[in-house]
Write an enzyme that holds these catalytic residues in place. Sequence first.
Site, PDB file in Angstrom:
ATOM      1  N   TYR A 139     -42.184  32.943   9.522  1.00 19.01           N
ATOM      2  CA  TYR A 139     -40.978  32.320  10.069  1.00 19.01           C
ATOM      3  C   TYR A 139     -40.680  32.991  11.406  1.00 19.01           C
ATOM      4  O   TYR A 139     -41.574  33.532  12.040  1.00 19.01           O
ATOM      5  CB  TYR A 139     -39.843  32.448   9.032  1.00 19.01           C
ATOM      6  CG  TYR A 139     -38.661  31.580   9.347  1.00 19.01           C
ATOM      7  CD1 TYR A 139     -38.808  30.219   9.636  1.00 19.01           C
ATOM      8  CD2 TYR A 139     -37.372  32.113   9.344  1.00 19.01           C
ATOM      9  CE1 TYR A 139     -37.711  29.425   9.922  1.00 19.01           C
ATOM     10  CE2 TYR A 139     -36.268  31.320   9.614  1.00 19.01           C
ATOM     11  CZ  TYR A 139     -36.446  29.982   9.912  1.00 19.01           C
ATOM     12  OH  TYR A 139     -35.359  29.206  10.195  1.00 19.01           O
ATOM     13  N   ARG A 192     -35.732  20.422  19.740  1.00 22.80           N
ATOM     14  CA  ARG A 192     -35.067  21.694  20.057  1.00 22.80           C
ATOM     15  C   ARG A 192     -35.578  22.758  19.093  1.00 22.80           C
ATOM     16  O   ARG A 192     -34.860  23.210  18.211  1.00 22.80           O
ATOM     17  CB  ARG A 192     -33.542  21.525  19.944  1.00 22.80           C
ATOM     18  CG  ARG A 192     -32.744  22.673  20.550  1.00 22.80           C
ATOM     19  CD  ARG A 192     -31.350  22.717  19.989  1.00 22.80           C
ATOM     20  NE  ARG A 192     -31.312  22.870  18.553  1.00 22.80           N
ATOM     21  CZ  ARG A 192     -31.483  24.024  17.905  1.00 22.80           C
ATOM     22  NH1 ARG A 192     -31.728  25.131  18.575  1.00 22.80           N
ATOM     23  NH2 ARG A 192     -31.421  24.060  16.582  1.00 22.80           N
ATOM     24  N   LYS A 210     -40.436  26.482   6.795  1.00 24.13           N
ATOM     25  CA  LYS A 210     -39.214  26.409   5.985  1.00 24.13           C
ATOM     26  C   LYS A 210     -39.545  26.128   4.522  1.00 24.13           C
ATOM     27  O   LYS A 210     -38.965  26.731   3.608  1.00 24.13           O
ATOM     28  CB  LYS A 210     -38.304  25.296   6.513  1.00 24.13           C
ATOM     29  CG  LYS A 210     -37.628  25.618   7.837  1.00 24.13           C
ATOM     30  CD  LYS A 210     -36.332  26.359   7.603  1.00 24.13           C
ATOM     31  CE  LYS A 210     -35.623  26.619   8.925  1.00 24.13           C
ATOM     32  NZ  LYS A 210     -34.324  27.261   8.779  1.00 24.13           N
ATOM     33  N   GLU A 282     -33.976  19.519  10.713  1.00 20.72           N
ATOM     34  CA  GLU A 282     -34.300  20.815  11.310  1.00 20.72           C
ATOM     35  C   GLU A 282     -34.630  20.660  12.791  1.00 20.72           C
ATOM     36  O   GLU A 282     -35.486  19.856  13.178  1.00 20.72           O
ATOM     37  CB  GLU A 282     -35.510  21.405  10.573  1.00 20.72           C
ATOM     38  CG  GLU A 282     -35.694  22.880  10.776  1.00 20.72           C
ATOM     39  CD  GLU A 282     -34.597  23.710  10.144  1.00 20.72           C
ATOM     40  OE1 GLU A 282     -34.161  24.680  10.804  1.00 20.72           O
ATOM     41  OE2 GLU A 282     -34.186  23.423   9.024  1.00 20.72           O
ATOM     42  N   ASP A 283     -33.929  21.421  13.628  1.00 13.64           N
ATOM     43  CA  ASP A 283     -34.230  21.525  15.064  1.00 13.64           C
ATOM     44  C   ASP A 283     -34.190  20.179  15.793  1.00 13.64           C
ATOM     45  O   ASP A 283     -35.041  19.881  16.631  1.00 13.64           O
ATOM     46  CB  ASP A 283     -35.577  22.225  15.270  1.00 13.64           C
ATOM     47  CG  ASP A 283     -35.474  23.717  14.966  1.00 13.64           C
ATOM     48  OD1 ASP A 283     -34.369  24.184  14.661  1.00 13.64           O
ATOM     49  OD2 ASP A 283     -36.498  24.418  15.033  1.00 13.64           O
ATOM     50  N   ASP A 305     -29.767  22.534   8.547  1.00 12.26           N
ATOM     51  CA  ASP A 305     -29.788  23.991   8.466  1.00 12.26           C
ATOM     52  C   ASP A 305     -29.229  24.637   9.728  1.00 12.26           C
ATOM     53  O   ASP A 305     -28.594  25.687   9.664  1.00 12.26           O
ATOM     54  CB  ASP A 305     -31.217  24.473   8.206  1.00 12.26           C
ATOM     55  CG  ASP A 305     -31.265  25.944   7.838  1.00 12.26           C
ATOM     56  OD1 ASP A 305     -30.400  26.382   7.052  1.00 12.26           O
ATOM     57  OD2 ASP A 305     -32.151  26.655   8.327  1.00 12.26           O
ATOM     58  N   ASP A 306     -29.445  24.012  10.888  1.00 11.26           N
ATOM     59  CA  ASP A 306     -28.959  24.586  12.149  1.00 11.26           C
ATOM     60  C   ASP A 306     -27.439  24.558  12.218  1.00 11.26           C
ATOM     61  O   ASP A 306     -26.825  25.457  12.795  1.00 11.26           O
ATOM     62  CB  ASP A 306     -29.544  23.816  13.335  1.00 11.26           C
ATOM     63  CG  ASP A 306     -31.060  23.797  13.308  1.00 11.26           C
ATOM     64  OD1 ASP A 306     -31.652  24.890  13.297  1.00 11.26           O
ATOM     65  OD2 ASP A 306     -31.650  22.706  13.259  1.00 11.26           O
ATOM     66  N   ASN A 444     -32.624  32.574  18.400  1.00 12.79           N
ATOM     67  CA  ASN A 444     -34.023  32.827  18.044  1.00 12.79           C
ATOM     68  C   ASN A 444     -34.959  32.214  19.083  1.00 12.79           C
ATOM     69  O   ASN A 444     -34.591  31.246  19.740  1.00 12.79           O
ATOM     70  CB  ASN A 444     -34.339  32.209  16.668  1.00 12.79           C
ATOM     71  CG  ASN A 444     -33.664  32.946  15.532  1.00 12.79           C
ATOM     72  OD1 ASN A 444     -33.608  34.157  15.514  1.00 12.79           O
ATOM     73  ND2 ASN A 444     -33.138  32.196  14.585  1.00 12.79           N
TER      74      ASN A 444
END
Length: 588
Positions: A139, A192, A210, A282-283, A305-306, A444
Amino acid sequence: MESTLRAIRDGESVLDLSPRSTVSGGVEDIYGEDRATEDQLVTPWTFSVASGYSLLRDPQYNKGLAFTEKERDAHYLRGLLPPIVISQQLQEKKLMQNIRQYQVPLQKYMALMDLQERNERLFYKLLIDNVEELLPVVYTPTVGEACQKYGSIFRRPQGLYISLKEKGKILEVLKNWPERSIQVIVVTDGERILGLGDLGCQGMGIPVGKLSLYSALGGVRPSACLPITIDVGTNNESLLKDEFYIGLRQKRATGKEYSDLLHEFMCAVKQNYGEKVLIQFEDFANHNAFELLAKYGTTHLVFNDDIQGTASVVLAGLVAALKLIGGSLAEHTFLFLGAGEAGTGIAELIALEISKQTKAPVEECRKKIWLVDSKGLIVSSRKNSLQHFKQPWAHEQEPVSTLLDAVKPTVLIGTSGVGKTFTKEVVETIASFNDKPLIFALSNPTSQSECTAEEAYTWSQGRATFASGSPFDPVEYNGKVYVPGQANNCYIFPGFGLGLVISGAIRVHDDMLLAASEALAKQVTEENYKQGLIYPPFSNIRKISANIAASVAAKAYELGLATHLPRPANLVKYAESCMYTPVYRHYR
């Protein structure tokens, strides 16, 4: 958070179960393998009983040199393996020795991905037993580099790629995936990726990573996990010119073309896998992330999750940190650098928790929280030009362009995606009016962190409590060793997802996120506090995930969103009993 999303969807709540929804779906584990105990004999089924060479090439059933003499006879493996029989523990010892010899993190990542593709159970055994060492490899931060170079290191598919070429055929594409009983899908459009920007189709490394953690840390069985990348093109010029790029070579689709493809995808998932499959976004870029969560929150089991996972893990750290810095949440002032999906998501969950504790309206609680974006402090005079998800944070105040001139916070939180923005001047300033400043540098990967652990401790003269998104090593300052916390979403999403799965939840509600945060904060021990930690060690992550799952499931039952009936008497024990374990099974 729900109030913000409800405004976007014209007042509809996730508790108002939409007539567009039906409870259905999911395929039974007809062979009973996932419910078998470790001592029970199982049959290595694929389309037929896997034997011989095909068994050694099937990662779900392959055990390598750990096949017993009896199994080698029963499954035609004689001569296909060296004569020695070794244990899974010895296999694990040998592999860890090999992995530790690699100096480059990406080499370790590739070695682990190779292992996952040839021996699934050994991969997860390795990851669970060495989680603190291997988590940064599978990760963040290493997965970021893997995504950047995904075209060069791509070897075999690890998930589904759904591009604009598949428009009108997405249901057929989903049926190409060999597993039918899917419980968790992680999907990205690659726009992203972490703090690295638009990586297009190469963002697949994120869903793959993930879901590896869903199985290792949360115990969701690997066969029930499906990584998906939606490829609508990329605006990254360097990728479009890269001869090794594996995605569509076109500019990113937007507007109706984009939303139609996503809608077809969401409908196809529900049609193929049923109501209770968790779809984790995600992203995605900010504008799409909020719209997708609002649009499908009342019709699907969706989680971002973000926005939600990050919010939950940061709130847990804040609640735990109160034992070190004192006071209640309502007594503190919060300043965010970054007002995207992570920043506004965290801010809203903090406001909800303050409202829950004080019984004050959420609108009133938001006034303790200030956000700074690329144009300065978010204030009421800017309201008409702000995106909808920023508008609740536009407070009455004179416009301010820089972070230092904003407000005097007790808690400083970075979600900007831009490294080195918590400068020496910023940290020294917050330390000048706080005895125990709390600093979260959450962006991150490590290169994008607002400041390092060493900078936070040094510039605050050892008075700061620090947590980051990516891992930092302990820091020695003035003879004392400081252990930085890691506000890693891995604390939350595996257990959160497990809680949804075991309860048969059909929607995600904000109260579930608060329950997950409180459960995580309770796992921090007095011994942890003595080290300055506000998160428990990752070595206990499966126990932590089981407790989070139990709290989330309990809230699902309380809200009437659970379909797994009757409710288990002891949800913690039930969660633990449902968790996948990677110990080898014995074959008939």
